[in-house]
Design an enzyme around this catalytic site. Structure first.
Site, PDB file in Angstrom:
ATOM      1  CE  LYS A  85       3.578  -5.852   3.522  1.00 56.47           C
ATOM      2  NZ  LYS A  85       3.065  -4.043   4.889  1.00 56.47           N
ATOM      3  CG  ASP A  99       0.432  -4.713   2.525  1.00 57.49           C
ATOM      4  OD1 ASP A  99      -0.120  -4.691   2.926  1.00 57.49           O
ATOM      5  OD2 ASP A  99       1.199  -3.183   2.112  1.00 57.49           O
ATOM      6  CD  GLU A 137       0.852  -1.660   8.016  1.00 63.36           C
ATOM      7  OE1 GLU A 137       1.051  -1.273   9.164  1.00 63.36           O
ATOM      8  OE2 GLU A 137       1.299  -0.528   6.774  1.00 63.36           O
ATOM      9  CD  GLU A 190       8.326  -0.325   6.991  1.00 64.16           C
ATOM     10  OE1 GLU A 190       7.395  -1.134   6.515  1.00 64.16           O
ATOM     11  OE2 GLU A 190       8.322   1.440   6.041  1.00 64.16           O
ATOM     12  CG  ASP A 192      -0.600   0.306   2.537  1.00 65.38           C
ATOM     13  OD1 ASP A 192       1.092  -0.024   2.277  1.00 65.38           O
ATOM     14  OD2 ASP A 192      -0.790   0.177   3.916  1.00 65.38           O
ATOM     15  CB  SER A 193       4.849   1.883  -0.718  1.00 62.72           C
ATOM     16  OG  SER A 193       4.851   0.710  -1.233  1.00 62.72           O
TER      17      SER A 193
HETATM   18  O1  KIV Z   1       3.535  -0.965   1.719  1.00 58.76           O
HETATM   19  C1  KIV Z   1       4.703  -1.459   1.613  1.00 58.76           C
HETATM   20  O2  KIV Z   1       5.397  -1.523   0.255  1.00 58.76           O
HETATM   21  C2  KIV Z   1       4.995  -2.028   2.465  1.00 58.76           C
HETATM   22  C3  KIV Z   1       6.284  -2.541   2.272  1.00 58.76           C
HETATM   23  C4  KIV Z   1       7.576  -1.309   2.589  1.00 58.76           C
HETATM   24  C5  KIV Z   1       7.217  -3.513   3.549  1.00 58.76           C
HETATM   25  O3  KIV Z   1       4.358  -2.760   3.601  1.00 58.76           O
END
Ligand code: KIV
Length: 269
Positions: free
Chosen positions: A116, A86, A118, A185, A47-48
Site C-alpha cells: 500500500k 504499507d 499513499e 481515509e 505504518d500506524s
Molecule cells: O497505517 C495504517 O494503519 C493505515 C490505515 C489506518 C489505513 O494506513
C-alpha cells in the site's frame, strides 16, 4: 477445511457482489492468527505501527526494514487473509524506480501479497509502474497520515467542492493506474460514497462513512488498547486497556500475596 487465501481479484468480486470487505491492521503473529481465524479478509500491516507499537506521534519515522519485520510475523499468522504491507514514508515518493526497489523488497522478504502507498494523482505513474510489473498495489487518498505536516495535523480532507473534486480525481487516477483497492481515509461520508460508486475498484474506508466497499480499523483502536487519541470515527469493540490493566494488577497482587503460582502451576519433580 482451510479456505483459499483472499486475493486482489477476490476483493473486486466482493465489490461487484456487494459483500463488504473487512480489514483490520495487524503487527504481529499472535494477533494475526486471531484475526485470520475471525474471518478478517485483509490484514493491513500499517505504518500506524509507528504510533501504536513504537509510541511516536506520527508515522513518519517508520523504516522499510521495520515494515518487513512486522509483515513477516503477520504473514506467518495467516492462512486466509490477504496481507498488505504499507510502504513507509520516504521509500517510494521520489519516483517509480525507488518505489519498485522498496515494493520488491517488501514482496520478496515479508510474505505480503500486496503493498500500500499513499497519495493520489501524483502517485499514479508509480502505481502503474508497480502493477504493470506484477506487484498488486492498494492506494490511499484523503487524510494520508504521511502528509500530516503538510495538512497541519490529522485533519479531515475533501471538505468543500474543490477539495472533494480533488479526492475524486485522485481516486480515479489510482484506479485507472491499476490499483487493486483504495483506502479512503478521513473524508466526508457522502464524498466517500460518491467515490465508491464512481470507481470500479473497491474502496476501504476509515473515517469515511458506510458508503465504502469495506472498512478498516487500527486493531489497537478497535480493541480499546490505544487511548493516546480517540478519533471520532473509532468504535471500540473491547475495553482492552482496562481489561489488560485489571489482569496485570491481579497477577501482581497474586505474586505479592503468594497466591501465584499455585500447586497446579508447579513441577513437583
Ligand atoms: O497505517 C495504517 O494503519 C493505515 C490505515 C489506518 C489505513 O494506513
Amino acid at each position: 477445511m482451510t479456505l483459499p487465501r483472499v486475493t486482489m481479484p477476490e476483493l473486486l468480486r466482493m465489490k461487484r457482489t456487494g459483500r463488504k470487505i473487512v480489514s483490520v491492521t495487524a503487527y504481529d503473529y499472535t494477533f494475526a492468527r486471531l484475526l485470520d481465524r475471525a474471518g478478517v479478509d485483509l490484514l493491513l500491516v500499517g505504518d500506524s505501527l509507528g504510533m501504536v507499537i513504537q509510541g511516536a506521534e506520527t508515522t513518519l519515522g517508520v523504516t522499510l526494514d521495520e515494515m518487513i519485520y512486522h509483515t513477516r510475523a503477520v504473514a506467518r499468522g495467516t492462512v486466509r487473509a490477504l496481507v498488505v504491507c504499507d510502504l513507509p514514508f520516504g521509500c517510494y515518493q521520489a519516483g517509480p524506480q525507488e518505489a519498485w526497489d522498496a515494493a520488491a523488497r517488501a514482496m520478496k522478504e515479508s510474505g505480503a501479497q500486496a503493498v500500500k502507498l499513499e497519495g493520489g494523482r501524483h502517485m499514479s505513474g508509480t502505481v502503474a509502474f508497480l502493477t504493470q510489473r506484477g506487484i498488486p498495489v492498494v492506494g490511499h487518498v484523503g487524510l494520508t497520515p504521511q502528509s500530516v505536516h503538510a495538512f497541519g495535523g490529522f485533519r479531515v480532507q475533501g471538505r468543500g467542492d474543490a477539495a472533494a473534486q480533488q479526492v475524486m480525481e485522485d481516486a480515479m487516477a489510482l484506479s485507472e493506474a491499476g490499483a487493486g483497492a483504495i483506502v479512503l481515509e478521513g473524508i466526508p461520508a457522502p464524498l466517500a460514497e460518491a467515490v465508491s460508486r464512481k470507481i470500479p475498484v473497491p474502496t476501504i474506508g476509515i473515517g469515511a462513512g458506510p458508503g465504502c466497499d469495506g472498512q478498516v480499523l487500527v486493531l489497537y483502536d478497535l480493541l480499546g488498547l490505544y487511548d493516546d487519541v480517540t478519533p471520532r470515527f473509532v468504535k471500540r469493540y473491547l475495553a482492552g486497556a482496562g481489561q489488560v490493566s485489571t489482569a496485570v494488577e491481579t497477577f501482581a497482587r497474586e505474586v505479592r500475596d503468594g497466591t501465584f503460582p499455585a500447586p497446579e502451576h508447579c513441577f513437583t519433580e
